[in-house]
Design an enzyme around this catalytic site. Structure first.
Site, PDB file in Angstrom:
ATOM      1  N   GLU A 230      25.142  84.135  72.682  1.00  0.00           N
ATOM      2  CA  GLU A 230      24.981  85.701  73.202  1.00  0.00           C
ATOM      3  C   GLU A 230      23.630  86.162  73.899  1.00  0.00           C
ATOM      4  O   GLU A 230      23.773  86.460  74.792  1.00  0.00           O
ATOM      5  CB  GLU A 230      25.586  86.816  72.049  1.00  0.00           C
ATOM      6  CG  GLU A 230      26.991  86.648  71.852  1.00  0.00           C
ATOM      7  CD  GLU A 230      27.615  87.792  71.069  1.00  0.00           C
ATOM      8  OE1 GLU A 230      27.185  88.913  71.182  1.00  0.00           O
ATOM      9  OE2 GLU A 230      28.171  87.735  70.070  1.00  0.00           O
TER      10      GLU A 230
ATOM     11  N   HIS B 275      34.240  92.019  73.333  1.00  0.00           N
ATOM     12  CA  HIS B 275      35.052  91.436  72.095  1.00  0.00           C
ATOM     13  C   HIS B 275      36.742  91.709  72.215  1.00  0.00           C
ATOM     14  O   HIS B 275      37.322  91.076  71.068  1.00  0.00           O
ATOM     15  CB  HIS B 275      34.398  91.947  70.849  1.00  0.00           C
ATOM     16  CG  HIS B 275      32.980  91.891  70.665  1.00  0.00           C
ATOM     17  ND1 HIS B 275      32.047  92.413  71.172  1.00  0.00           N
ATOM     18  CD2 HIS B 275      32.576  90.957  69.592  1.00  0.00           C
ATOM     19  CE1 HIS B 275      30.850  91.917  70.680  1.00  0.00           C
ATOM     20  NE2 HIS B 275      31.236  91.068  69.748  1.00  0.00           N
TER      21      HIS B 275
END
Length: 278
Positions: free
Chosen positions: A134, A167
């Site tokens: 990430e 997400h």
């Protein structure tokens, strides 16, 4: 930056969502199929690479030697990390959770929350890989691209929204943490999205105050994830944890007003504009 590269946040985040949501959609589908757990996990891993792969594509297709050098320097040069911030990077999240758990116990919740989680060891690979992939993307290209266009505070809040949306496919993945929240209290579900805000504020504070060190961001992200998984923490307590981190974020913003509320945009996407101790 010598060649005046202009960041392209719209292109970057569009690419991230395609590279992540597509494989995670397949992962969600396979998660409901018998004996397909391996395929589901593989697609989860592929989607996790999205921010990093998108950053590599944007950087290496930019035609900017300075942008490429800047990325390598921020990834390799550990001297960018200021020694005084190391305790913050490693201990802020666990200390905040300890305080939150103590408050939770004080209002009648179980003290078993201070015990280590039995499944922590099995989560270690994802605790290492997820923050690494990430942050190689978010701090490798994404956040700088937003800040160059919007300024620090607006960019941080916008990133919070984008990060939370990123997400979303995980909520449809069977037997996943986010899927469990989806089937629990709406308050706990909302807390997941709210918790992204202080996480983004503190992550950016650590990142820029450490000369845009990608490693500093990775370590702070790892500390957050490891803390969330290490103990038998109830969702009720995680709501308190979000509140504590929000309070800390407000203090950080108040103590760094000029930094968070910069008056003008930071140049033409120049990495040089982001260099140094902010």
């Amino acid at each position: 930056m010598g060649d005046s590269y202009r960041y392209k946040p719209l292109s970057y985040f569009a690419l991230v969502f395609v590279l992540t949501w597509a494989p995670w959609s397949f992962a969600a589908y396979y998660s409901y199929q018998r004996a397909m757990e391996l395929y589901s996990n593989l697609f989860v891993l592929v989607g996790l690479l999205g921010p990093f792969v998108a950053a590599l594509i944007m950087i290496w297709s930019s035609g900017s030697r300075d942008l490429k050098h800047d990325f390598k320097r921020r990834l390799i040069d550990l001297r960018l990390i200021r020694p005084g911030y190391i305790p913050v990077i490693l201990l802020l999240a666990p200390l905040a959770l300890f305080l939150s758990t103590w408050l939770s116990v004080e209002v009648g919740r179980t003290a078993d929350q201070f015990r280590l989680s039995g499944g922590f060891a099995t989560m270690l690979p994802i605790i290492v890989l997820a923050p690494t992939f990430e942050e190689l993307g978010w701090r490798g290209y994404g956040m700088d691209s937003l800040r160059a266009k919007f300024g620090m505070m607006k960019a941080t809040l916008l990133f919070s929204v984008l990060w939370a949306m990123w997400h979303v496919p995980l909520f449809f993945l069977d037997h996943n943490y986010q899927h469990g929240l989806w089937n629990s209290s709406p308050i706990y579900l909302a807390n997941f999205f709210v918790s992204v805000i202080p996480a983004a504020i503190l992550m950016n504070w650590v990142y820029y105050k450490n000369n845009r060190s990608i490693v500093a961001a990775i370590l702070f992200h790892m500390a957050l994830d490891a803390t969330a998984e290490a103990f038998q923490t109830e969702q009720f307590t995680k709501c308190i944890w979000t509140g504590v981190l929000l309070f800390i974020s407000i203090l950080v913003i108040a103590g760094n007003r000029a930094f968070f509320f910069e008056e003008k945009k930071r140049g033409l996407g120049s990495a040089c504009a982001f260099s140094g101790n902010e």
